[in-house]
Design an enzyme around this catalytic site. Sequence first.
Site: not given
Ligand code: UDP
Length: 319
Positions: A115, A139, A217
């Site tokens: 990851t 994790y 992202r």
């Molecule tokens: N995010 C958000 N609201 C949510 C879930 C995620 O704003 O309800 C944002 C989170 O802060 C990150 C991006 O979306 O910047 C992607 O988050 P996700 O949990 O999908 O994946 P991660 O990058 O954490 O693995």
Amino acid sequence: MKLLVTGGAGYVGSVCAKVLLEQDHEVVVVDDLSTGNGDAVPDGAQFVEADMVDVAPKLLGDGSFDGVLHFASKILVGESVEVPERYWHSNVTKTLQLLEAIRAAGVPRLVFSSTAATYGEPESVPITEDAPARPTSAYGATKLAIDHAITSYAIAHGLAATSLRYFNIAGAYAGLGERHPVETHLIPLVLQVATGRRSEILVFGNDWPTPDGTCIRDYIHVGDLADAHLLALQTAQPGEHRIYNLGNGTGFSVREVIASCERVTGMSIAARDVERRPGDPAVLIASSEKAITELGWKPLRTTIDEIVSDAWEFTRSRT
Ligand code: UDP
């Protein structure tokens, strides 16, 4: 090839099993269904419902397997910070037992789902494989620990091993998509607003150092991700542990993802800005140059609308 797929009832594992079957490989899935879904195991795969550590020695012991693809894992970053022992046990102790079964049986190949969380807060983006690995969650730390273990097994025991470091996996393939018991990922949550299951999406922070203030992202289509696993199996060399980042090479902000979901669904999505989520880095974008050059990998579904469209089709099929 005859392949053992651990976690093949989960999101990525089931898509990879499907793609392996399409390429005429023989697939045995082992999954304890603690978070996976039995109906996600693709037709044509043999399914063993069990904890992999209980059955791997016997299954692999007959010497008929050409490789293992190891997906079974706990994957919730927040939970791993609160209950690290669960992650060290499931992701490390059990994987070390699996590695021992692989070694004892002389299985020649291993592909491991690692990851982007192994890198932690990046010093620069795009992130290359030689970036410092400083995970900020248990994790990420457990996945990094296994990467180290695999390196030593490859050197000592001649295993042909590949770790694939996924960025943000999304989309769906052949009717197989994201169905986590606890959903935390952005795209499925936004689509739940579109279906009416959720009233609004919370945007975690609007003051990040990014053009629109929301986190960026790198979203990679699960079908493209699966293709990389096949290439890893084909190109791996005995005694070598190769590590590749897998992403799109392009980042999308939370607001851009929500806008894409509005375009794809034709609906307006209610969003509310809230505090930053602890532990979130501002920007995570992969350099996938190494995978492209060495594996011959080519991501095919790279626009956010293509990725969201496939996720939406899957979401609608289940509501
Ligand atoms: N995010 C958000 N609201 C949510 C879930 C995620 O704003 O309800 C944002 C989170 O802060 C990150 C991006 O979306 O910047 C992607 O988050 P996700 O949990 O999908 O994946 P991660 O990058 O954490 O693995």
